[in-house]
Write an enzyme that holds these catalytic residues in place. Sequence first.
Site, PDB file in Angstrom:
ATOM      1  N   GLU A 166       0.850  -1.199   0.000  1.00  0.00           N
ATOM      2  CA  GLU A 166       0.000   0.000   0.000  1.00  0.00           C
ATOM      3  C   GLU A 166       0.885   1.248   0.000  1.00  0.00           C
ATOM      4  OE1 GLU A 166      -2.502   1.543  -0.718  1.00  0.00           O
ATOM      5  OE2 GLU A 166      -4.084   1.338   0.776  1.00  0.00           O
ATOM      6  N   ASP A 167       0.338   2.348  -0.481  1.00  0.00           N
ATOM      7  CA  ASP A 167       1.118   3.595  -0.489  1.00  0.00           C
ATOM      8  C   ASP A 167       1.151   4.254   0.889  1.00  0.00           C
ATOM      9  OD1 ASP A 167      -1.593   4.238  -0.533  1.00  0.00           O
ATOM     10  OD2 ASP A 167      -1.446   5.667  -2.187  1.00  0.00           O
TER      11      ASP A 167
ATOM     12  N   ASP B 203      -3.663   5.980   6.246  1.00  0.00           N
ATOM     13  CA  ASP B 203      -4.198   7.239   6.762  1.00  0.00           C
ATOM     14  C   ASP B 203      -5.091   6.904   7.962  1.00  0.00           C
ATOM     15  OD1 ASP B 203      -4.961   9.879   7.030  1.00  0.00           O
ATOM     16  OD2 ASP B 203      -6.216   9.921   5.258  1.00  0.00           O
TER      17      ASP B 203
ATOM     18  N   PHE C 162      -1.424  16.132   4.001  1.00  0.00           N
ATOM     19  CA  PHE C 162      -1.724  15.486   2.729  1.00  0.00           C
ATOM     20  C   PHE C 162      -0.455  15.513   1.874  1.00  0.00           C
ATOM     21  CE2 PHE C 162      -3.599  14.690  -1.396  1.00  0.00           C
ATOM     22  CZ  PHE C 162      -4.510  13.702  -1.079  1.00  0.00           C
TER      23      PHE C 162
ATOM     24  N   ARG D 179       1.155  11.917  -9.350  1.00  0.00           N
ATOM     25  CA  ARG D 179       1.617  10.534  -9.136  1.00  0.00           C
ATOM     26  C   ARG D 179       3.010  10.308  -9.698  1.00  0.00           C
ATOM     27  NH1 ARG D 179      -2.659   7.409  -7.316  1.00  0.00           N
ATOM     28  NH2 ARG D 179      -4.689   7.753  -8.274  1.00  0.00           N
TER      29      ARG D 179
HETATM   30  P1  IMP Z   1      -7.313   5.179   4.677  1.00  0.00           P
HETATM   31  O1  IMP Z   1      -8.337   4.150   4.348  1.00  0.00           O
HETATM   32  O2  IMP Z   1      -7.891   6.376   5.370  1.00  0.00           O
HETATM   33  O3  IMP Z   1      -6.129   4.592   5.443  1.00  0.00           O
HETATM   34  O4  IMP Z   1      -6.785   5.768   3.325  1.00  0.00           O
HETATM   35  C1  IMP Z   1      -5.953   5.051   2.493  1.00  0.00           C
HETATM   36  C2  IMP Z   1      -5.916   5.619   1.087  1.00  0.00           C
HETATM   37  O5  IMP Z   1      -6.249   7.006   1.021  1.00  0.00           O
HETATM   38  C3  IMP Z   1      -4.520   5.516   0.547  1.00  0.00           C
HETATM   39  O6  IMP Z   1      -4.309   4.284  -0.078  1.00  0.00           O
HETATM   40  C4  IMP Z   1      -4.440   6.677  -0.414  1.00  0.00           C
HETATM   41  O7  IMP Z   1      -4.882   6.292  -1.681  1.00  0.00           O
HETATM   42  C5  IMP Z   1      -5.384   7.715   0.155  1.00  0.00           C
HETATM   43  N1  IMP Z   1      -4.641   8.724   0.934  1.00  0.00           N
HETATM   44  C6  IMP Z   1      -4.605   8.875   2.267  1.00  0.00           C
HETATM   45  N2  IMP Z   1      -3.816   9.891   2.634  1.00  0.00           N
HETATM   46  C7  IMP Z   1      -3.321  10.393   1.481  1.00  0.00           C
HETATM   47  C8  IMP Z   1      -2.399  11.473   1.196  1.00  0.00           C
HETATM   48  O8  IMP Z   1      -1.857  12.167   2.072  1.00  0.00           O
HETATM   49  N3  IMP Z   1      -2.127  11.676  -0.129  1.00  0.00           N
HETATM   50  C9  IMP Z   1      -2.676  10.938  -1.125  1.00  0.00           C
HETATM   51  N4  IMP Z   1      -3.525   9.935  -0.901  1.00  0.00           N
HETATM   52  C10 IMP Z   1      -3.846   9.654   0.401  1.00  0.00           C
END
Ligand code: IMP
Length: 174
Positions: free
Chosen positions: A97-98, A101, A150, A163
């Site tokens: 995963e990237d 959050d 962000f 990206r």
């Molecule tokens: P989560 O489910 O809240 O953990 O969000 C995960 C997904 O939200 C990641 O796989 C990203 O695609 C996107 N995301 C969360 N934070 C960021 C950020 O700071 N920049 C870009 N994408 C984000």
Amino acid sequence: MSQTTVLFTAEQISQRIDELAQEIRRDYGETEELLLVGVLKGSIHFLSDLTRRLGDNVRVDFLQTSSYGKGTKSSGIVQIRKDLDESIEGKHVLLVEDIVDTGTTLKYLLELLQTRLPKSLKIASLLSKPEAHLVKIPVAYLGFSIPKHFVVGYGLDHGERYRNLPYIATLQED
Ligand code: IMP
């Protein structure tokens, strides 16, 4: 107009991925086959760089969840847009995963993939924002912890832009 400020350079990212790849190979052994599952689209560069450092016995598959759209806040609802091509039953799976959050996406994916009976299931994430976590996610291989900002670049987008940046940067929206 939005402004970006570099957080991690391409060199810093590359060096950290070297270390993660070594850790992964040490843990699984040189001969064990590993299936890397990239979560589209943010993990593309991380997955690509990681796989090329892991040597033989690596397979790759992808899945995609619903995205954030153009905003910077999560909707909190996860849906599968593209599922895996192959079965993971009996395989060592590393979910790539990237960023973690809130952790909502990975919680959903972990629960889903566990039902498919992999031999093992771990997570590699390039970034994590501990202050933003709403659920606890066990990340076995983490690139960097960052504050609750962000970020874009190296696969991460804002409305599909940025990206392709070779580095990771914070984004200040005007
Ligand atoms: P989560 O489910 O809240 O953990 O969000 C995960 C997904 O939200 C990641 O796989 C990203 O695609 C996107 N995301 C969360 N934070 C960021 C950020 O700071 N920049 C870009 N994408 C984000």
